[in-house]
Design a protein around this motif. Structure first.
Motif, PDB file in Angstrom:
ATOM      1  N   GLN A  19      61.951  29.601  30.010  1.00 14.13           N
ATOM      2  CA  GLN A  19      61.258  29.181  31.235  1.00 14.13           C
ATOM      3  C   GLN A  19      61.640  27.762  31.654  1.00 14.13           C
ATOM      4  O   GLN A  19      61.836  27.487  32.838  1.00 14.13           O
ATOM      5  CB  GLN A  19      59.736  29.262  31.019  1.00 14.13           C
ATOM      6  CG  GLN A  19      59.200  30.676  30.879  1.00 14.13           C
ATOM      7  CD  GLN A  19      59.355  31.494  32.142  1.00 14.13           C
ATOM      8  OE1 GLN A  19      59.241  30.978  33.254  1.00 14.13           O
ATOM      9  NE2 GLN A  19      59.629  32.778  31.989  1.00 14.13           N
ATOM     10  N   GLY A  20      61.748  26.861  30.681  1.00 15.15           N
ATOM     11  CA  GLY A  20      62.118  25.486  30.999  1.00 15.15           C
ATOM     12  C   GLY A  20      63.522  25.394  31.569  1.00 15.15           C
ATOM     13  O   GLY A  20      63.772  24.677  32.553  1.00 15.15           O
ATOM     14  N   GLN A  22      65.104  27.776  33.073  1.00 16.56           N
ATOM     15  CA  GLN A  22      65.115  28.438  34.374  1.00 16.56           C
ATOM     16  C   GLN A  22      64.679  27.485  35.495  1.00 16.56           C
ATOM     17  O   GLN A  22      65.226  27.539  36.597  1.00 16.56           O
ATOM     18  CB  GLN A  22      64.202  29.669  34.353  1.00 16.56           C
ATOM     19  CG  GLN A  22      64.774  30.836  33.572  1.00 16.56           C
ATOM     20  CD  GLN A  22      63.947  32.093  33.714  1.00 16.56           C
ATOM     21  OE1 GLN A  22      63.609  32.497  34.816  1.00 16.56           O
ATOM     22  NE2 GLN A  22      63.610  32.718  32.597  1.00 16.56           N
ATOM     23  N   LYS A  23      63.720  26.618  35.216  1.00 23.06           N
ATOM     24  CA  LYS A  23      63.274  25.648  36.226  1.00 23.06           C
ATOM     25  C   LYS A  23      64.382  24.643  36.548  1.00 23.06           C
ATOM     26  O   LYS A  23      64.576  24.255  37.707  1.00 23.06           O
ATOM     27  CB  LYS A  23      62.019  24.919  35.739  1.00 23.06           C
ATOM     28  CG  LYS A  23      60.789  25.813  35.693  1.00 23.06           C
ATOM     29  CD  LYS A  23      59.580  25.077  35.130  1.00 23.06           C
ATOM     30  CE  LYS A  23      58.363  26.010  35.048  1.00 23.06           C
ATOM     31  NZ  LYS A  23      57.187  25.329  34.460  1.00 23.06           N
ATOM     32  N   PHE A  26      66.894  26.427  38.601  1.00 24.24           N
ATOM     33  CA  PHE A  26      66.433  26.628  39.979  1.00 24.24           C
ATOM     34  C   PHE A  26      66.809  25.439  40.853  1.00 24.24           C
ATOM     35  O   PHE A  26      67.382  25.603  41.930  1.00 24.24           O
ATOM     36  CB  PHE A  26      64.915  26.830  39.997  1.00 24.24           C
ATOM     37  CG  PHE A  26      64.326  26.824  41.388  1.00 24.24           C
ATOM     38  CD1 PHE A  26      64.449  27.925  42.218  1.00 24.24           C
ATOM     39  CD2 PHE A  26      63.680  25.689  41.877  1.00 24.24           C
ATOM     40  CE1 PHE A  26      63.925  27.916  43.501  1.00 24.24           C
ATOM     41  CE2 PHE A  26      63.154  25.670  43.157  1.00 24.24           C
ATOM     42  CZ  PHE A  26      63.276  26.779  43.976  1.00 24.24           C
ATOM     43  N   VAL A  27      66.508  24.240  40.378  1.00 28.44           N
ATOM     44  CA  VAL A  27      66.823  23.022  41.134  1.00 28.44           C
ATOM     45  C   VAL A  27      68.331  22.865  41.280  1.00 28.44           C
ATOM     46  O   VAL A  27      68.842  22.558  42.365  1.00 28.44           O
ATOM     47  CB  VAL A  27      66.214  21.779  40.447  1.00 28.44           C
ATOM     48  CG1 VAL A  27      66.632  20.505  41.173  1.00 28.44           C
ATOM     49  CG2 VAL A  27      64.694  21.891  40.389  1.00 28.44           C
ATOM     50  N   PHE A  83      64.722  32.778  39.291  1.00 33.76           N
ATOM     51  CA  PHE A  83      64.365  31.703  38.359  1.00 33.76           C
ATOM     52  C   PHE A  83      62.866  31.391  38.407  1.00 33.76           C
ATOM     53  O   PHE A  83      62.324  30.803  37.469  1.00 33.76           O
ATOM     54  CB  PHE A  83      65.146  30.427  38.677  1.00 33.76           C
ATOM     55  CG  PHE A  83      66.607  30.493  38.309  1.00 33.76           C
ATOM     56  CD1 PHE A  83      67.007  31.028  37.095  1.00 33.76           C
ATOM     57  CD2 PHE A  83      67.579  30.025  39.174  1.00 33.76           C
ATOM     58  CE1 PHE A  83      68.353  31.090  36.742  1.00 33.76           C
ATOM     59  CE2 PHE A  83      68.925  30.084  38.842  1.00 33.76           C
ATOM     60  CZ  PHE A  83      69.311  30.619  37.619  1.00 33.76           C
ATOM     61  N   LEU A  84      62.199  31.795  39.505  1.00 35.05           N
ATOM     62  CA  LEU A  84      60.781  31.467  39.689  1.00 35.05           C
ATOM     63  C   LEU A  84      59.845  32.632  39.381  1.00 35.05           C
ATOM     64  O   LEU A  84      58.629  32.470  39.415  1.00 35.05           O
ATOM     65  CB  LEU A  84      60.539  30.994  41.129  1.00 35.05           C
ATOM     66  CG  LEU A  84      61.283  29.737  41.579  1.00 35.05           C
ATOM     67  CD1 LEU A  84      60.959  29.427  43.023  1.00 35.05           C
ATOM     68  CD2 LEU A  84      60.940  28.548  40.686  1.00 35.05           C
TER      69      LEU A  84
END
Length: 300
Positions: A19-20, A22-23, A26-27, A83-84
């Motif tokens: 999850q980390g 993926q964030k 995303f950016v 990603f979200l």
């Protein structure tokens, strides 16, 4: 398109399940996609609006930038949105549509890059006949041929895939739907189909790459008889194109020239030709080309 498939949707595992990470992705990839759109749109607008960038080289560059926008838009928005979300699903029809788009625009880009190499060959090796050989009509037919070639290649890949039965599992270890990951999920023997896929997709990539290399070998040999100033000018116009060819063809050849495999690294390699190269193309062509930079300043 009718087959024994019971799978109605696929799950894309993406680039990472953390999850980390993926964030962060995303950016990062959202920034990349914005740069792709802004950079390539700027080149398209610059070439269309400038009366000085009317040579075949910029005509092809305009279409290359347009294809880059379409090509990255087939995969990047879905990847960024995934990603979200926790459930990264895509319908069967959406998956096949994405497969068609990736191969259509990807193959079209390969053909346009090959045509651009031929344009450089004529400009450097046959300069006196350049204007009579590379007419607007001929250039238009080359671009149309690139689109038609990309469509025929893509429709063949799509038809081969849709005829396969999918009855589970439905998890794709990738961030978009491609032929090789889908072949691994088919509940039938896909050896023959895999051979056809390599013959269709891989050989197009390899044959175009051989044509490109041959063109530049001939160009380099012809530069021996020119002055140092002429060699510098010729190499400067070819340098950008060679850089793009290496960045795009290297990963494509690695992925499509061999049979289907279970290498999870394939999706990392795919990032180069679906995101990185379309993002770098505008920078490569503008940083090394004073005519484009000058036209951009006038546009602003």
């Amino acid at each position: 398109m009718e087959n024994a498939s019971t799978v109605k949707e696929f799950i894309l595992l993406g680039l990472s399940e953390n999850q980390g990470v993926q964030k962060i992705f995303f950016v990062m990839f959202l920034s990349f996609y914005v740069i792709i759109l802004a950079g390539n749109l700027l080149i398209v607008m610059t070439v269309i609006s400038s009366q000085y960038l009317n040579s075949p080289m910029y005509f092809f560059l305009c279409y290359l930038s347009f294809v880059d926008i379409c090509y990255s838009s087939v995969t990047a928005p879905k990847m960024i949105a995934d990603f979200l979300v926790e459930s990264k699903t895509i319908s069967f029809v959406g998956c096949i549509a994405q497969l068609f788009g990736v191969h259509f625009f990807g193959c079209t880009e390969i053909f346009i890059l090959t045509v651009m190499a031929y344009d450089r060959y004529v400009a450097i090796c046959r300069p006196l006949h350049y204007t009579t050989i590379m007419t607007r009509h001929v250039c238009g037919r080359m671009v149309i041929g690139s689109w038609v070639g990309g469509f025929l290649h893509s429709i063949a890949q799509t038809l081969l895939t849709t005829r396969l039965p999918f009855c589970g599992p439905n998890k794709i270890d990738h961030y978009f739907c491609d032929v090789h990951p889908l072949l691994q999920l088919a509940c039938t023997n896909t050896y023959a189909v895999g051979i056809i896929v390599v013959a269709n997709s891989g050989m197009i990539t390899l044959s175009c790459f051989v044509i490109l290399v041959t063109s530049y070998i001939v160009i380099l040999l012809s530069l021996k008889n020119q002055t140092s100033e002429g060699r510098y000018k010729a190499l400067s116009t070819c340098g950008s194109h060679i850089t793009v060819v290496v960045l795009f063809f290297g990963p494509c050849t690695f992925i499509y020239i061999r049979p289907s495999s279970h290498l999870s690294e394939d999706k990392s390699v795919a990032v180069f030709y679906t995101v990185i190269t379309p993002m770098l193309n505008p920078l490569i062509y503008t940083l090394r080309n004073w005519e484009v930079k000058s036209a951009m300043r006038k546009l602003w």
